[in-house]
Design a protein around this motif. Structure first.
Motif, PDB file in Angstrom:
ATOM      1  N   SER A 108      12.062  -4.592  -7.110  1.00 40.52           N
ATOM      2  CA  SER A 108      10.672  -4.154  -7.279  1.00 40.52           C
ATOM      3  C   SER A 108       9.701  -5.325  -7.185  1.00 40.52           C
ATOM      4  CB  SER A 108      10.496  -3.443  -8.624  1.00 40.52           C
ATOM      5  OG  SER A 108      11.299  -2.290  -8.682  1.00 40.52           O
ATOM      6  N   ASN A 109      10.095  -6.451  -7.775  1.00 43.18           N
ATOM      7  CA  ASN A 109       9.243  -7.645  -7.734  1.00 43.18           C
ATOM      8  C   ASN A 109       9.308  -8.352  -6.383  1.00 43.18           C
ATOM      9  OD1 ASN A 109       7.773  -8.443 -10.352  1.00 43.18           O
ATOM     10  ND2 ASN A 109       9.761  -7.747 -11.115  1.00 43.18           N
ATOM     11  N   ARG A 110      10.510  -8.478  -5.842  1.00 44.37           N
ATOM     12  CA  ARG A 110      10.678  -9.243  -4.601  1.00 44.37           C
ATOM     13  C   ARG A 110      10.001  -8.547  -3.426  1.00 44.37           C
ATOM     14  NH1 ARG A 110      16.745 -10.733  -3.426  1.00 44.37           N
ATOM     15  NH2 ARG A 110      16.453 -12.631  -4.679  1.00 44.37           N
ATOM     16  N   THR A 111      10.162  -7.246  -3.322  1.00 41.79           N
ATOM     17  CA  THR A 111       9.570  -6.495  -2.204  1.00 41.79           C
ATOM     18  C   THR A 111       8.085  -6.241  -2.420  1.00 41.79           C
ATOM     19  OG1 THR A 111      10.057  -4.380  -3.270  1.00 41.79           O
ATOM     20  CG2 THR A 111      11.726  -5.258  -1.739  1.00 41.79           C
ATOM     21  N   LYS A 112       7.662  -6.297  -3.672  1.00 38.22           N
ATOM     22  CA  LYS A 112       6.295  -5.969  -4.123  1.00 38.22           C
ATOM     23  C   LYS A 112       6.061  -4.456  -4.193  1.00 38.22           C
ATOM     24  CE  LYS A 112       4.903 -10.321  -4.339  1.00 38.22           C
ATOM     25  NZ  LYS A 112       6.189 -11.019  -4.114  1.00 38.22           N
ATOM     26  N   ILE A 113       7.161  -3.674  -4.203  1.00 41.99           N
ATOM     27  CA  ILE A 113       7.019  -2.221  -4.364  1.00 41.99           C
ATOM     28  C   ILE A 113       6.356  -1.916  -5.702  1.00 41.99           C
ATOM     29  CG2 ILE A 113       8.301  -0.058  -4.758  1.00 41.99           C
ATOM     30  CD1 ILE A 113      10.371  -1.049  -2.720  1.00 41.99           C
ATOM     31  N   ALA A 114       6.803  -2.620  -6.748  1.00 45.74           N
ATOM     32  CA  ALA A 114       6.244  -2.391  -8.096  1.00 45.74           C
ATOM     33  C   ALA A 114       6.450  -3.653  -8.936  1.00 45.74           C
ATOM     34  CB  ALA A 114       6.918  -1.189  -8.749  1.00 45.74           C
ATOM     35  N   PRO A 115       5.664  -4.697  -8.676  1.00 46.17           N
ATOM     36  CA  PRO A 115       5.851  -5.946  -9.420  1.00 46.17           C
ATOM     37  C   PRO A 115       5.443  -5.810 -10.883  1.00 46.17           C
ATOM     38  CG  PRO A 115       3.932  -6.096  -7.967  1.00 46.17           C
ATOM     39  CD  PRO A 115       4.597  -4.785  -7.673  1.00 46.17           C
ATOM     40  N   GLY A 116       6.196  -6.493 -11.753  1.00 49.68           N
ATOM     41  CA  GLY A 116       5.875  -6.449 -13.182  1.00 49.68           C
ATOM     42  C   GLY A 116       6.572  -7.578 -13.911  1.00 49.68           C
ATOM     43  N   ASN A 131       0.821  -1.216   0.000  1.00 50.20           N
ATOM     44  CA  ASN A 131       0.000   0.000   0.000  1.00 50.20           C
ATOM     45  C   ASN A 131       0.860   1.273   0.000  1.00 50.20           C
ATOM     46  OD1 ASN A 131       0.802   0.594   2.699  1.00 50.20           O
ATOM     47  ND2 ASN A 131      -0.807  -0.733   3.504  1.00 50.20           N
ATOM     48  N   LYS A 132       0.168   2.384  -0.151  1.00 43.17           N
ATOM     49  CA  LYS A 132       0.823   3.694  -0.285  1.00 43.17           C
ATOM     50  C   LYS A 132       1.656   4.041   0.956  1.00 43.17           C
ATOM     51  CE  LYS A 132      -0.425   8.484  -1.393  1.00 43.17           C
ATOM     52  NZ  LYS A 132      -1.562   9.406  -1.634  1.00 43.17           N
TER      53      LYS A 132
END
Length: 210
Positions: free
Chosen positions: A145-153, A2-3
């Motif tokens: 970004s993917n591992r932390t789920k900050i910005a998965p893509g 979340n934000k």
């Protein structure tokens, strides 16, 4: 993710390193452009060893054109793909001289028109040299970004777009550097050093290491 979590993650990264810098050695936008172009499939340490010898001899587009492709190769032959890199840097320098008054352009379109300059390289130059809020997604940033789920893509462009959307605006200019450093030294590919991570309690990676 979340934000509020993202806000706290980047606040911690900023507090720990308020003025993050690239680990490539450079003193002007042209040197940065050359260094980033040379860094593909090479380490920053390796690139710095080469450019520390090259730049005192040739650090302008005109000087590298004068040096020639073979002359340039002699300075960068320790780097992977050095033949192709020398050709690209030489041709890019010709274009800079002929079309841009030997100045590095500050637009994505003009940068990506240079040989050897893709989206990632253009983003690094726009962000680091010209302080534009871009996000250069390399393997480290893609993984973090993917591992932390900050910005998965699923791919680098998707991650880039999500980071630009989700990273709070106050952190956007430096987020690229913080994420690279996190991926390079803490959130490493084979075994992340979760116990040494500033954001371990905020990260949503399921298989954390002790």
């Amino acid at each position: 993710m979340n934000k509020q979590k993202r806000q706290e993650i980047f606040a911690r990264l900023r507090d720990d390193n308020p003025n993050p810098k690239t680990e490539l050695n450079y003193s002007n936008p042209f040197e940065l452009l050359v260094a980033v172009t040379l860094s593909a499939q090479s380490t920053d340490v390796g690139v710095n060893k080469a450019t520390d010898k090259l730049f005192p001899v040739a650090n302008t587009p005109e000087a590298i054109v004068e040096l020639g492709v073979d002359g340039l190769k002699s300075y960068i032959k320790t780097l992977g793909l050095y033949n192709a890199k020398a050709e690209n840097v030489y041709k890019a320098c010709q274009i800079l001289v002929e079309k841009h008054n030997s100045e590095v352009p500050d637009t994505r379109e003009a940068l990506e028109a240079l040989p050897g300059v893709g989206r990632k390289t253009a983003n690094v130059v726009l962000n680091t040299a010209f302080r534009q809020p871009t996000m250069a997604v390399d393997t480290h940033i893609f993984r973090v970004s993917n591992r932390t789920k900050i910005a998965p893509g699923k791919n680098v462009l998707e991650v880039e777009k999500k980071l630009l959307k989700f990273v709070p605006k106050e952190f956007l200019l430096d987020a690229h550097h913080w994420l690279i450093l996190l991926g390079r030294y803490i959130c490493t590919a084979r075994k992340p050093r979760c116990g040494a991570c500033l954001i371990e309690d905020l990260c949503e990676f399921k298989d954390k290491t002790s």
